[in-house]
Design a protein around this motif. Structure first.
Motif, mmCIF file in Angstrom:
data_model
loop_
_atom_site.group_PDB
_atom_site.id
_atom_site.type_symbol
_atom_site.label_atom_id
_atom_site.label_comp_id
_atom_site.label_asym_id
_atom_site.label_seq_id
_atom_site.Cartn_x
_atom_site.Cartn_y
_atom_site.Cartn_z
ATOM 1 N N PHE A 26 0.834 -1.253 -0.029
ATOM 2 C CA PHE A 26 0.072 -0.179 0.154
ATOM 3 C C PHE A 26 1.047 1.230 -0.096
ATOM 4 O O PHE A 26 0.630 2.040 -0.830
ATOM 5 C CB PHE A 26 -1.026 -0.037 1.439
ATOM 6 N N ARG A 27 1.976 1.268 0.831
ATOM 7 C CA ARG A 27 2.973 2.368 0.820
ATOM 8 C C ARG A 27 3.605 2.776 -0.340
ATOM 9 O O ARG A 27 3.723 3.648 -0.896
ATOM 10 C CB ARG A 27 3.857 2.260 1.934
ATOM 11 N N ALA A 29 2.389 9.356 -5.784
ATOM 12 C CA ALA A 29 2.552 10.727 -5.430
ATOM 13 C C ALA A 29 3.469 11.264 -6.611
ATOM 14 O O ALA A 29 3.655 12.237 -6.790
ATOM 15 C CB ALA A 29 3.064 10.742 -4.205
ATOM 16 N N GLU A 48 2.331 1.711 -3.417
ATOM 17 C CA GLU A 48 1.546 2.158 -4.414
ATOM 18 C C GLU A 48 1.311 3.858 -4.236
ATOM 19 O O GLU A 48 1.123 4.388 -5.196
ATOM 20 C CB GLU A 48 -0.005 1.436 -4.299
ATOM 21 N N GLU A 49 1.071 4.033 -2.869
ATOM 22 C CA GLU A 49 0.921 5.647 -2.567
ATOM 23 C C GLU A 49 1.994 6.557 -2.987
ATOM 24 O O GLU A 49 1.869 7.566 -3.572
ATOM 25 C CB GLU A 49 0.778 5.766 -0.975
#
Length: 163
Positions: A117-118, A125, A120-121
């Motif tokens: 998840f991190r 960004a 992908e974030e």
């Protein structure tokens, strides 16, 4: 990118080849054209996908993504960043090795869901695909490559869809 002209070209060539076999061959070719259209489109998409992978390798840490809108492909080009902000989670690409090592390879690895998840974030960004972001991180983490160096890239930016 409109694939119709390429599909039509194959259809035309098939018709020309069938003419040599006479009326029966032409009739068979006409019956084959419709079912072959989807196979031709898929083959063209496979070729375009392979091309984007090769181009992404050359642009790393930039990337090229192939996207479909309906039945038509388009390209999204993300150039290498000219300069990275200090607060970025992505290491600077200046220490990244030269990635002219030939064909790309695929690997599978397992990672915790929270880390995924991190990643992908972070990729979102930066405006990159997860794959392009991971390639950039891996290249920067390995440090400079040994061997001949390429000339530095200019600060040109390319954005949008290619037709």
């Amino acid at each position: 990118m409109d694939l119709s002209q390429y599909v039509e070209h194959v259809r035309h060539e098939l018709g020309l080849a069938a003419e040599a076999g006479g009326e029966e061959s032409r009739a068979v070719a006409e019956r084959l054209v419709a079912p072959l259209e989807s196979a031709i489109r898929l083959t063209l998409l496979d070729a375009l996908s392979a091309a984007t992978a090769e181009i992404t390798t050359e642009l790393a840490p930039g990337s090229v993504d192939l996207r479909l809108r309906g039945r038509e492909p388009g390209f999204v080009v993300t150039p290498p960043p000219a300069e990275q902000p200090e607060e970025s989670a992505v290491p600077p690409a200046s220490g990244a090795p030269d990635l002219d090592e030939g064909a790309t390879s695929r690997i599978n690895f397992r990672l915790p869901e929270q880390l995924k998840f991190r990643i992908e974030e972070a990729a979102a960004a930066e405006g990159l695909s997860v794959n392009a972001w991971l390639v950039r991180i891996a290249a920067a983490g390995l440090g400079p490559a040994r061997g001949p160096k390429r000339a530095p890239r200019s600060g040109q930016r390319f954005t949008g869809w290619v037709r």
